[in-house]
Design a protein around this motif. Sequence first.
Motif, PDB file in Angstrom:
ATOM      1  N   ILE A   1       0.843  -6.520   5.490  1.00  0.00           N
ATOM      2  CA  ILE A   1       0.952  -5.081   4.492  1.00  0.00           C
ATOM      3  C   ILE A   1       1.905  -4.461   4.577  1.00  0.00           C
ATOM      4  O   ILE A   1       2.360  -4.371   6.154  1.00  0.00           O
ATOM      5  CB  ILE A   1      -0.647  -4.708   5.812  1.00  0.00           C
TER       6      ILE A   1
ATOM      7  N   ASP B   1       3.469  -1.235   3.819  1.00  0.00           N
ATOM      8  CA  ASP B   1       3.364   0.895   4.069  1.00  0.00           C
ATOM      9  C   ASP B   1       4.671   1.451   3.217  1.00  0.00           C
ATOM     10  O   ASP B   1       5.243   1.849   4.496  1.00  0.00           O
ATOM     11  CB  ASP B   1       2.717   0.676   5.365  1.00  0.00           C
TER      12      ASP B   1
ATOM     13  N   THR C   1       0.418  -0.977   0.071  1.00  0.00           N
ATOM     14  CA  THR C   1       0.131  -0.154   0.236  1.00  0.00           C
ATOM     15  C   THR C   1       0.950   0.825   0.106  1.00  0.00           C
ATOM     16  O   THR C   1       1.787   1.423   0.356  1.00  0.00           O
ATOM     17  CB  THR C   1      -1.012  -0.225   1.194  1.00  0.00           C
TER      18      THR C   1
ATOM     19  N   HIS D   1      -3.838  -5.885  -4.774  1.00  0.00           N
ATOM     20  CA  HIS D   1      -3.400  -3.414  -4.504  1.00  0.00           C
ATOM     21  C   HIS D   1      -4.233  -3.545  -3.064  1.00  0.00           C
ATOM     22  O   HIS D   1      -6.063  -3.773  -3.484  1.00  0.00           O
ATOM     23  CB  HIS D   1      -3.986  -4.170  -6.287  1.00  0.00           C
ATOM     24  N   ASP D   2      -3.713  -1.928  -2.881  1.00  0.00           N
ATOM     25  CA  ASP D   2      -4.575  -1.345  -1.983  1.00  0.00           C
ATOM     26  C   ASP D   2      -5.959  -0.785  -2.728  1.00  0.00           C
ATOM     27  O   ASP D   2      -6.686  -0.549  -1.177  1.00  0.00           O
ATOM     28  CB  ASP D   2      -3.700  -0.631  -1.504  1.00  0.00           C
ATOM     29  N   ASP D   3      -5.688  -0.658  -4.212  1.00  0.00           N
ATOM     30  CA  ASP D   3      -7.300  -0.294  -4.616  1.00  0.00           C
ATOM     31  C   ASP D   3      -7.854  -0.942  -4.822  1.00  0.00           C
ATOM     32  O   ASP D   3      -9.083  -0.667  -5.615  1.00  0.00           O
ATOM     33  CB  ASP D   3      -6.533   0.986  -5.549  1.00  0.00           C
TER      34      ASP D   3
ATOM     35  N   LEU E   1      -7.567   0.941   1.162  1.00  0.00           N
ATOM     36  CA  LEU E   1      -6.983   0.150   2.102  1.00  0.00           C
ATOM     37  C   LEU E   1      -7.762  -0.107   2.973  1.00  0.00           C
ATOM     38  O   LEU E   1      -8.355  -1.755   2.769  1.00  0.00           O
ATOM     39  CB  LEU E   1      -5.648   0.076   2.803  1.00  0.00           C
TER      40      LEU E   1
ATOM     41  N   ARG F   1      -3.477   5.564   0.231  1.00  0.00           N
ATOM     42  CA  ARG F   1      -4.843   5.297   0.031  1.00  0.00           C
ATOM     43  C   ARG F   1      -5.185   4.798   0.941  1.00  0.00           C
ATOM     44  O   ARG F   1      -5.860   3.388   1.274  1.00  0.00           O
ATOM     45  CB  ARG F   1      -4.628   4.301  -1.314  1.00  0.00           C
TER      46      ARG F   1
ATOM     47  N   SER G   1      -2.865   5.335   6.903  1.00  0.00           N
ATOM     48  CA  SER G   1      -2.958   3.538   6.712  1.00  0.00           C
ATOM     49  C   SER G   1      -2.698   2.481   7.802  1.00  0.00           C
ATOM     50  O   SER G   1      -2.942   1.500   8.161  1.00  0.00           O
ATOM     51  CB  SER G   1      -1.416   3.097   5.497  1.00  0.00           C
TER      52      SER G   1
END
Length: 372
Positions: free
Chosen positions: A69, A71, A43, A124-126, A50, A46, A78
């Motif tokens: 995760i 970051d 990530t 993916h985080d999105d 997330l 976002r 996040s």
Amino acid sequence: MEEASETTKFDHRLLEYEKRGTLPPTNRNHNVPDFLVSICIPTCDRPRMLDAALISCFRQPLLPAEILIGDDSQDRKSAAIVNGFAQQTNVDIKYWKHSERIGQAANLNWLIDNANSQYLIFLHDDDRLCAGALKILYEAWLRYPGAQCFYGKQYLTDYIGNILPDRTEGWNHRYFRTREFAGIQRSNLSAALSQQIPNNGFLIENELARKTRYRSETEIGHAIDADFGIRLALAAGPHTFVYVDSFVSEYRLNPDSISQSTTLNRREDVLYEYIEKLKIPADDEQARIGFLERIAAAAALDAARAGRRRSAIRIIFSTYYKETLLSRWTLYRLLCVVSPAIGERVKHLLTQINPDLRSDRERQWRRFGNGS
């Protein structure tokens, strides 16, 4: 599309959970001891997306063993999101805040190195997992013992998460994610070159992922997902890729993402030349041709923008370049070979005359094509 309606129903329930600040109820008894999965999420700045990605992991009837995760964000927003989840669930959450931004490929490799499960899922985080993703992949794992990579269809969604039915259908048709291709694939490499393997939401053996690893952006450009899938196919045993004809993940058309950027040089010319030189069996040649045809226009432009004039011209006049040579977009790329600045000015002039041309043609070809 029946699956879309089920996802919409779930999203309404999800909003209720979000309003109450709680997660959907989870039941560890749904986990299967011999099928342990680590979900890996890189990530970067976002936090809201997330949050949605993590909720999609916890809405599974079959839970992951752990969620990792990495970051790359500039702030702690996040981290706050992750801490909120950690207090509400009994799924093991591992979180790393990198002191300096290390990039997507290095972030993914960090997660691979620290995952403990036999199987991995990259997210993916999105983007989001569909509500029954892990169960679908688990059932495929039961049905095809010995297979090493499992994947299904993707929904395309707009920025706020609404499913785009027409684009979804064309997207999956374009990448051979349709019923007639379900099951064990004839060739791992042809499946990968056809980009049947989606950019996320696929299940892969941890050992195979560690052996393959993601290559850095300096090595292969920003198309690291496609490159990873192709090298997975080369490293895996024969006939070990399985396509499941069910929706597994959602791919968000996020204007902030690498794939949607119209200014970032993705350096697809590097990937193009790697695939062009790759020694492969004759049975996979048709898949290679299709891959090169899909990215030739973008690769030519990326080469021109990078100052690699000979490479750009060679691609434009190759058999893989399917744009009409006398088209305005070929003219634009040739001007970019001479001077990217002049090319961009001409493109700006063309879009002033016809606003419909505002989005670069090769971007539309690469993302949606014509479904054939």
